[in-house]
Enzyme design. Structure first.
Site, PDB file in Angstrom:
ATOM      1  CE  LYS A 157      66.196  63.965 -10.958  1.00  0.00           C
ATOM      2  NZ  LYS A 157      67.262  63.835 -11.975  1.00  0.00           N
ATOM      3  CG  HIS A 158      70.164  69.708 -15.554  1.00  0.00           C
ATOM      4  ND1 HIS A 158      70.270  68.849 -16.637  1.00  0.00           N
ATOM      5  CD2 HIS A 158      70.037  70.943 -16.082  1.00  0.00           C
ATOM      6  CE1 HIS A 158      70.219  69.532 -17.748  1.00  0.00           C
ATOM      7  NE2 HIS A 158      70.083  70.819 -17.449  1.00  0.00           N
ATOM      8  N   GLY A 209      61.999  64.348 -21.558  1.00  0.00           N
ATOM      9  CA  GLY A 209      62.669  63.064 -21.475  1.00  0.00           C
ATOM     10  C   GLY A 209      61.896  61.988 -22.216  1.00  0.00           C
ATOM     11  CB  SER A 210      62.146  58.329 -22.012  1.00  0.00           C
ATOM     12  OG  SER A 210      61.850  58.062 -20.635  1.00  0.00           O
ATOM     13  CD  GLU A 231      60.573  68.721 -26.060  1.00  0.00           C
ATOM     14  OE1 GLU A 231      61.400  68.257 -26.880  1.00  0.00           O
ATOM     15  OE2 GLU A 231      60.700  69.824 -25.514  1.00  0.00           O
ATOM     16  CB  CYS A 265      63.750  67.141 -28.619  1.00  0.00           C
ATOM     17  SG  CYS A 265      64.479  67.142 -26.961  1.00  0.00           S
TER      18      CYS A 265
END
Length: 462
Positions: A157-158, A209-210, A231, A265
């Protein structure tokens, strides 16, 4: 009416692409296909799985000219940088090269007559990858390729901002002849994703992501006992020592702070400089930053494109304004067309006279702004580097390797760099501490995180 996801291009605000959301029935069917295909795949020799991975890589690399332009339209990276081909090749080939050795059964070290005792690495089953927009190929390939080589099926899932990346992956795997069902790209919203994670039908999820997003993933997966790779945020520091090779440090730290419009990142977000070389470093850093050319990422002359969304740029504007109110000094007076509230176009910024009472020094920026602080010694630098809820990477700039390693031992981080930054070595594990998340990617340890151990204790008949 079918619900769709639209990609709003940061270049001009136009809708670059639009895709329909998968229905719940389509999501369920995808999981069933993955589960069915994985059974035979798990029995496929590792060498054969690796051949499919190499064929996928060749197919993806062949698309790179189109991919570079798509990335500019989707998330704003200048075409002059050539996309993410180099890193994708390096990581994929490395994980292929070490696969046989990393996945070989571990024989018990104390042989016992009449027994065969060993531990095998078993595939997890169905792995879901939830990939971000900032490095949409690199972050996804970190898990997709080793998960498939380890014997699992993968559902991708992008991010909505970079939906076309998932389609490129799917096309490359199709061209490679990967058996149907082993890799599937699905367009889902947050509610559908959380529902799928909570269903118990996914065995492992890798999310980049966040921090808020990571917590949502953990809540959705609660009670399923799936394994997680997370991450999340970062606020990566650099420490510049008196014996630094100055030109090298300035050039690499400017690039580490501002490449990809600071949307990295492991980008450099705060710099601590020993008082003996502070003025020289700051002067050099400011001078080089002023060389950036901000504009359309489709222009070969552009070295910094727009941020992926206007709201990300507005956060940087807010952090800068707060820092200035509290006494910081801004050094880059660059006129950028369209640089105003509500626009993704933003000039890079260097701040001095900063401290840890300012959000720009403690809260993730994820944009083209960096604060530089003067420090008296290692103790002060280490304390400041650790004064953060995050811990992905930290870089130390010195000619003394032993000294750098000793400092690194005391820094709360996942990776310690010396005289470089903003890079993933696939031979080393990619991981973080504190709010940066959990889990590990790349290297042989990455394979351990994408498999489960299964013990065999076989006694001969008496």
């Amino acid at each position: 009416m079918t619900e769709t996801v639209k990609i709003k291009s940061p270049i001009d605000g136009s809708i670059y692409a639009e895709r329909p959301l998968a229905t719940d029935q389509q999501v369920n069917a995808a999981v069933e296909r993955a589960r069915a295909a994985q059974v035979a795949w798990a029995q496929t020799p590792i060498a054969e799985r690796c051949r499919y991975a190499l064929a996928f890589l060749d197919a993806l690399v062949a698309m790179n000219d189109e991919i570079v332009v798509e990335l500019a339209w989707q998330m704003g990276r200048p075409v002059r940088y050539g996309g993410e081909k180099g890193g994708v090749i390096e990581r994929t080939r490395y994980m292929i090269d070490i696969a046989e050795k990393a996945l070989v059964p571990v024989i018990a070290s104390d042989p016992k007559p009449g027994f065969r005792r060993y531990v095998k690495r078993e595939p997890l089953g169905v792995v879901m990858v939830i990939a971000p927009w900032n490095y949409p190929y690199l972050t996804a390939v970190n898990t997709i390729v080793p998960a498939l080589i380890a014997g699992s099926a993968v559902i991708l899932k992008h991010a909505a901002q970079t939906l076309l990346v998932g389609e490129r992956f799917a096309k490359a795997f199709d061209q490679a002849g990967l058996p149907k069902g082993l890799f599937q790209n699905i367009v889902m919203n947050h509610a559908q994703t959380e529902k799928l994670l909570g269903s118990g039908r996914i065995d492992h999820v890798n999310f980049t992501g966040s921090v808020a997003g990571g917590r949502a993933i953990e809540r959705a997966a609660a009670g399923t006992f799936m394994t997680l790779g997370l991450e999340l945020g970062g606020k990566d520091p650099a420490y510049v020592l008196p014996d630094v090779k100055m030109d090298h440090a300035v050039a690499n730290l400017v690039d580490g702070a501002f490449y990809n419009s600071g949307q990295c990142c492991c980008g450099i977000e705060r710099i601590y400089v020993h008082e003996k070389v502070y003025d020289e470093f700051v002067d050099g850093f400011i001078s080089l930053t002023k060389d950036y050319v901000v504009g359309s990422p489709l222009d070969q002359a552009t070295t910094m494109g727009p941020m992926a969304q206007a709201r990300f740029a507005d956060l940087i504007r807010e952090q800068k304004a707060e820092a200035l109110r509290k006494g910081a000094t801004a050094h880059i007076d660059m006129k950028v067309e369209g640089d105003k509230e509500g626009s993704p176009y933003l000039a890079p910024e260097v701040l001095t006279n900063v401290d840890h009472q300012m959000s720009v020094m403690r809260e993730e920026s994820f944009g083209p702004i960096v604060g530089i602080m003067k420090v008296r010694n290692d103790e002060e630098a280490i304390a400041l580097m650790n004064d953060s809820p995050y811990g992905l990477t930290a870089s130390i700039w010195t000619r003394d390797t032993d000294h750098a390693a000793a400092i690194g031992d005391r820094v709360e981080t996942g990776t310690v760099f010396m005289n470089r930054c903003d890079y993933l070595d696939p031979a080393l594990v990619w991981t973080g501490v504190k709010d940066t998340g959990k889990g590990a990617a790349l290297s042989a340890i990455g394979y351990e995180n994408l498999t489960r151990p299964k013990s065999y204790h076989l006694r001969e008949a008496i």
